[in-house]
Design an enzyme around this catalytic site. Structure first.
Site, mmCIF file in Angstrom:
data_model
loop_
_atom_site.group_PDB
_atom_site.id
_atom_site.type_symbol
_atom_site.label_atom_id
_atom_site.label_comp_id
_atom_site.label_asym_id
_atom_site.label_seq_id
_atom_site.Cartn_x
_atom_site.Cartn_y
_atom_site.Cartn_z
ATOM 1 N N HIS A 19 -0.015 -0.250 10.583
ATOM 2 C CA HIS A 19 1.020 -1.174 10.131
ATOM 3 C C HIS A 19 2.194 -1.203 11.109
ATOM 4 C CE1 HIS A 19 -0.410 -0.409 5.724
ATOM 5 N NE2 HIS A 19 -1.026 -1.450 6.252
ATOM 6 N N ASP A 42 -0.249 -5.735 9.054
ATOM 7 C CA ASP A 42 -1.226 -4.962 9.801
ATOM 8 C C ASP A 42 -1.102 -5.347 11.268
ATOM 9 O OD1 ASP A 42 -2.252 -3.905 7.488
ATOM 10 O OD2 ASP A 42 -4.170 -4.951 7.600
ATOM 11 N N GLU A 62 0.820 -1.211 0.000
ATOM 12 C CA GLU A 62 0.000 0.000 0.000
ATOM 13 C C GLU A 62 0.858 1.268 0.000
ATOM 14 O OE1 GLU A 62 -2.094 -1.152 3.431
ATOM 15 O OE2 GLU A 62 -3.547 -2.385 2.363
#
Length: 596
Positions: free
Chosen positions: A531, A364, A340
């Protein structure tokens, strides 16, 4: 083993400094002083390597340094040799500012010999006062035990500090001048993927390079990749990357033709992202000279969601393979590629990689499971290191395959190792422990393949994360702990509640009963972003030293206070170590900032 990035590897300079008075004083110290330098160099060269596998090289001044002229000769040599980390050593009193390393661009430490005859500690204190007054933060290395005048042994506490200083200093040096490659930009409003150029420039000395994801499409359609390597890579993928269960509802499942196309696309994406990072001379042979250069990227991030993944196969396979220590070309240095395009987590991964030489986990920080919740859902109690609760680390299939915990250290324990220590058998076990189910198309409309495994071993790990806070700037948070293994049925019950197609690491942070580490819940509650970057080993103390060099304050850690190692001048900024850190970092500012 070779450095794949442009620019020579930084060297460590060893500066033996000496009392310059001749006719008895200097002559009596010459041998011992130079021997200290040689011993320090041997310690460093015997124990440290770069992530690319090369051994760290030390450069020693041609002579002991007794005054300004010899200091200048040493500085000239260090500049020619590419020295970026400087360690001064002495067994005796020297002339403070006359012999010091005055270069503002080197990262500095002084090892003052703890002896009583001609104590290096006296020079150490005088030099540190000089450095403090001149605004050049310097690390102080001073052994706990008094040594005899002829003793050339380096005691364990001194070894630890020298190696910690050099590892962190070389991490700073390796980032300078390299690039962070942003492929795409902001992913689903994640602020870490809104790449802050000023942070990278001022604090890390890095470039930020931006390439739209359409460039990957162009290279796929125009076949701008090594055709022969692609064939090899695709066959390796079919042989080693086994498909997992397709969890999509029937109307969303792709047919065999579609799935084959997706495999072909994700393999091409892997080649292309790598080429965009570090270049590929094969492309020049094909007539693509500009593309052959790459972006000299020491780290990168791929936006993916949603503009790419609503239409094309996701980036899970390219990210997972690049982040691992092996691919179709064999065992090699892991790349740092952030899911991401979370550049701040990418930087955190880079910190861990440069300090340990190992692959890094991108996850995550998904869920805190209390012992009570686990028992309610599974009927079983958590035990061992997990007994006080666990944090579910999971991401959409982009985690390094090294995290399967199939590698072993010299004691036979599960580990994540530098690539040159990994065996072919271990890399095969990592692949065999991984399945590649179809991406869940409610999330990823374009399909793709997510890696799916669990971290199947108890390993010491450290989770860290850089966050940018308005009014403060960057801060670093650190949590040392352990990966833990749950009973299969407990793992499956908890894992299935999130996404069974993604890789899972169960993390038990070490708690202290106070502050942000009062308990596992409090660790989760205080984590500053969605994260985390997870590195093998308990490296919190190394991260703290690195952060101080970069002038990034640490806002959360569970490292024992006795292991905190920062520049000596930090003690001038108050009595509490956290407050010292914030005030010192603010006073000195980023090491590459325009006001420095």
């Amino acid at each position: 083993m070779s450095n794949r990035l442009i620019g020579r590897l930084p060297k460590v300079g060893i500066r033996p400094v000496i009392d310059g008075r001749e006719r008895g004083v200097r002559e009596s110290l010459e041998l011992q002083c130079m021997e200290m330098a040689k011993n320090a160099a041997k310690l460093i060269e015997d124990n440290l390597r770069f992530p690319s596998g090369e051994r760290v090289e030390c450069v020693i001044a041609d002579t002991n340094i007794g005054g300004v002229a010899e200091a200048a000769l040493c500085a000239d040599k260090f500049e020619r040799e590419g020295v970026m980390v400087s360690l001064t050593v002495t067994p005796a009193w020297c002339y403070g500012t006359e012999v010091m390393d005055a270069d503002p661009n080197t990262i500095k430490a002084i090892w003052g010999f703890n002896g009583t005859e001609r104590p290096g500690a006296v020079y150490l204190a005088a030099a540190l006062a000089g450095y403090a007054q001149k605004g050049l933060p310097t690390f102080s290395i001073y052994g706990r035990e008094v040594q005899d005048t002829g003793d050339t042994e380096i005691h364990e506490d001194v070894k630890e500090k020298i190696l910690r200083f050099v590892k962190a200093g070389l991490a700073v040096a390796q980032m300078k001048g390299k690039s962070y490659l942003s492929l795409g930009y902001s992913s689903m409003g994640i602020v870490g993927s809104m790449v802050d150029q000023n942070f990278f420039h001022d604090y890390l000395g890095m470039r930020t390079e931006f390439v739209d994801q359409i460039e990957i499409t162009r290279r796929i359609e125009e076949q701008i990749y090594d055709q022969e390597e692609y064939k090899k890579a695709l066959q390796w993928t079919y042989d080693n990357c086994k498909e997992g269960k397709d969890h999509n509802i029937d109307k969303l499942k792709g047919d065999a033709t579609r799935k084959e196309w997706e495999w072909e696309i994700v393999v091409k994406m892997t080649l292309i992202i790598r080429d965009l990072m570090i270049g590929n001379p094969k492309l020049k042979e094909m007539g693509y000279g500009e593309e052959a250069f790459g972006r000299n990227a020491i780290a990168a991030g791929f936006q993916g969601q949603r503009q790419w993944t609503d239409h094309m196969p996701n980036g899970d396979f390219p990210e997972a393979i690049l982040n691992s220590s092996f691919d179709w070309n064999g065992i090699r240095q892991a790349f740092m590629v952030a899911t991401e395009n979370d550049s701040l987590n990418g930087v955190s991964m880079l910190f861990g990689h440069l300090l340990t030489n190992t692959a890094q986990i991108f996850s995550d920080v998904r869920t805190y499971w209390s012992p009570e919740s686990v028992k309610r859902v599974t009927g079983k109690e958590l035990t061992g290191k997990a007994k006080h609760g666990i944090i579910h680390l999971i991401n959409s299939g982009s985690t390094t395959l090294d995290a399967t915990a199939q590698q072993r250290n010299e004691k036979g324990d599960p580990a994540m190792k530098p690539f040159w220590e990994i065996t072919e058998e271990e890399s095969k076990k990592c692949l065999d422990a991984t399945r590649w189910p179809q991406a869940v198309k409610e999330y990823f409309r374009g399909g793709g393949y997510s890696s799916q495994f669990k971290t199947d071993g108890e390993m010491p790990v450290t989770m860290c994360r850089v966050n940018l806070v308005k009014g403060i700037g960057p801060v670093l948070q650190i949590a040392e702990g352990w990966t833990v293994v749950l009973e299969d049925d407990v793992h499956k019950t908890l894992d299935d509640r999130t996404n069974p197609t993604w890789p899972t690491t169960w993390f038990a942070p070490i708690t202290t009963g106070k502050g942000a580490f009062k308990d596992v819940y409090t660790v989760m509650a205080n984590w500053g972003a969605n994260h985390g970057a997870i590195s093998y080993g308990h490296i919190g103390a190394d991260l703290i030293s690195l952060a101080a060099m970069l002038r990034i304050p640490v806002n959360m850690h569970n490292v024992d206070e006795s292991d905190i190692f920062r520049p000596a001048v930090w003690s001038s900024f108050g009595t509490d170590k956290e407050g010292q850190d914030y005030r010192a970092c603010k006073a000195y500012g980023p090491i590459y900032g325009i006001n420095r």
